[in-house]
Write an enzyme that holds these catalytic residues in place. Structure first.
Site, PDB file in Angstrom:
ATOM      1  N   SER A 155      37.781  -2.728   5.337  1.00 51.90           N
ATOM      2  CA  SER A 155      37.551  -3.898   6.183  1.00 51.90           C
ATOM      3  C   SER A 155      36.094  -4.082   6.579  1.00 51.90           C
ATOM      4  O   SER A 155      35.722  -5.146   7.059  1.00 51.90           O
ATOM      5  CB  SER A 155      38.429  -3.849   7.424  1.00 51.90           C
ATOM      6  OG  SER A 155      37.813  -3.098   8.419  1.00 51.90           O
ATOM      7  N   LYS A 213      34.739  -1.510  13.801  1.00 50.55           N
ATOM      8  CA  LYS A 213      34.705  -2.978  13.829  1.00 50.55           C
ATOM      9  C   LYS A 213      33.375  -3.477  14.366  1.00 50.55           C
ATOM     10  O   LYS A 213      32.643  -2.745  15.036  1.00 50.55           O
ATOM     11  CB  LYS A 213      35.826  -3.517  14.745  1.00 50.55           C
ATOM     12  CG  LYS A 213      37.220  -3.159  14.320  1.00 50.55           C
ATOM     13  CD  LYS A 213      37.636  -3.926  13.096  1.00 50.55           C
ATOM     14  CE  LYS A 213      38.946  -3.398  12.558  1.00 50.55           C
ATOM     15  NZ  LYS A 213      39.236  -3.910  11.228  1.00 50.55           N
TER      16      LYS A 213
END
Lengths: 173, 182
Positions: A54, A96
């Site tokens: 990701s 993230k």
């Protein structure tokens, strides 16, 4: 050589390499080193093993990195920071990027992020994105986080609001 | 001098043994819960060569760690929200998983136990890590296990997913494993 002309027996070289000339001092040094590593890991820098796609292309799917625990000791997380977010503990964390700050509204419109209706410029994105998400308010103690690989389908990509207390620190490298 | 040192060592040894025996025979509730969760993770894990009888026995023992009216509300990646109510339905689900997946290793990481008022109920917040042995990838989810005291045992009465990221969707990637060992 001593004054009486006798030579001191020199310790075996291997023994010197392994435990030093003074084993007592070596033991103290080992203990200090272990304590230092423990303290650094617990309070300063946390070594982590990355896994997942990701954050491509900013970070590889597999690799090693470090999390700076002191990054937000005196300041708050900033937009664009890549942070580690803990789950129940720190054994497994999410990696993230922060795009939304407390009190803001985050929206995805044809892949473009809008913060409080203003488009967000994201130079770290390398592939097209087609995500859609209605304006989502970010709470006072929350941050909106998302990975850099937005070419993934939105359903397959973990993203959203997280509490400040879950942010362990900023990724160092 | 040597004799008093020997006596001191003996007393320390006996004290250690007594402490161990006390904890073994009268474990505190948190120890009981942690031990139950460890057993749960062991029973939830299975090898590819697990025989049908072992499969049934382990699933039964696993189900026995839950209350008869247990409720499992999970939101797993790729499966969406699911709800299982009651021990019988849970047992069926456990057997179905064992039929569908060849092998599984389950670990409960970072278990935090908090007791609620009265001391007869508790919540165990943990990260569940599930992996198929031999595969590099693994699935991770944060859960709250609500437990209730039942005699000397603690049984799980509710399992629910914790939304680490509130607007989350599904993904099997993007994880960090702290430390040098998984």
């Amino acid at each position: 050589m001593n004054t009486d002309g006798k030579t001191n027996p020199s310790p075996h070289r291997l023994r010197v390499i392994l435990i030093g000339r003074n084993p007592g001092f070596t033991l103290v040094r080992i203990c200090l080193l272990v304590a230092l590593v423990f303290l650094l890991r617990a309070y300063v820098v946390l070594p982590v093993r990355m896994q997942g796609i990701s954050m491509l292309p900013t970070y590889p799917a597999w690799g090693v990195n470090f999390v700076n625990r002191l990054a937000y000791h005196r300041s708050d997380p900033q937009r664009g920071d890549v942070v580690a977010i803990r789950t129940a503990g720190e054994s497994v964390m999410y990696l993230k990027r922060i795009i939304g700050l407390p009190g803001e509204s985050v929206e995805f419109r044809h892949g473009q992020v809008f913060i409080n209706e203003q488009p967000l410029i994201e130079p770290y994105l390398k592939k097209p994105c087609h995500w859609e998400m209605p304006p989502t308010p970010v709470g006072p103690e929350e941050y909106f986080v998302v990975g850099d690989n937005r070419s993934m389908s939105q359903e397959d990509h973990t993203h959203g609001r997280t509490q400040r207390r879950r942010i362990v620190g900023r990724v160092l490298l | 001098m040597r004799r008093s040192l020997g006596i001191l060592l003996l007393v320390a040894g006996l004290a250690g043994l007594g402490l161990w025996a006390w904890r073994y025979f009268f474990p505190n509730p948190e120890q009981v819960i942690r031990s139950g969760l460890r057993r749960m993770a062991q029973l939830a894990s299975f090898r590819a060569n697990e025989g049908p009888l072992a499969k049934l026995g382990n699933a039964q023992e696993l189900a026995s760690l839950f209350t008869g009216t247990v409720e499992v509300k999970v939101d797993l990646p790729g499966h969406g929200p699911m709800r299982v109510a009651g021990r019988d339905e849970l047992m069926k689900s456990l057997l179905a998983i064992r039929q569908r997946v060849s092998a599984l290793r389950v670990d409960f990481l970072d278990v935090n136990v908090q007791f609620e008022a009265g001391g007869d109920t508790a919540i165990a917040n943990l990260t569940l890590k599930a992996a198929v042995p031999g595969e590099r990838d693994f699935a991770v989810e944060e859960f709250n296990f609500h437990l209730r005291r039942s005699g000397r045992r603690w049984l799980v009465e509710l399992v629910e997913t914790v939304k680490t990221l509130s607007e989350r969707s599904r993904e099997r990637g993007d994880r960090l494993t702290a430390g040098f060992a998984a």
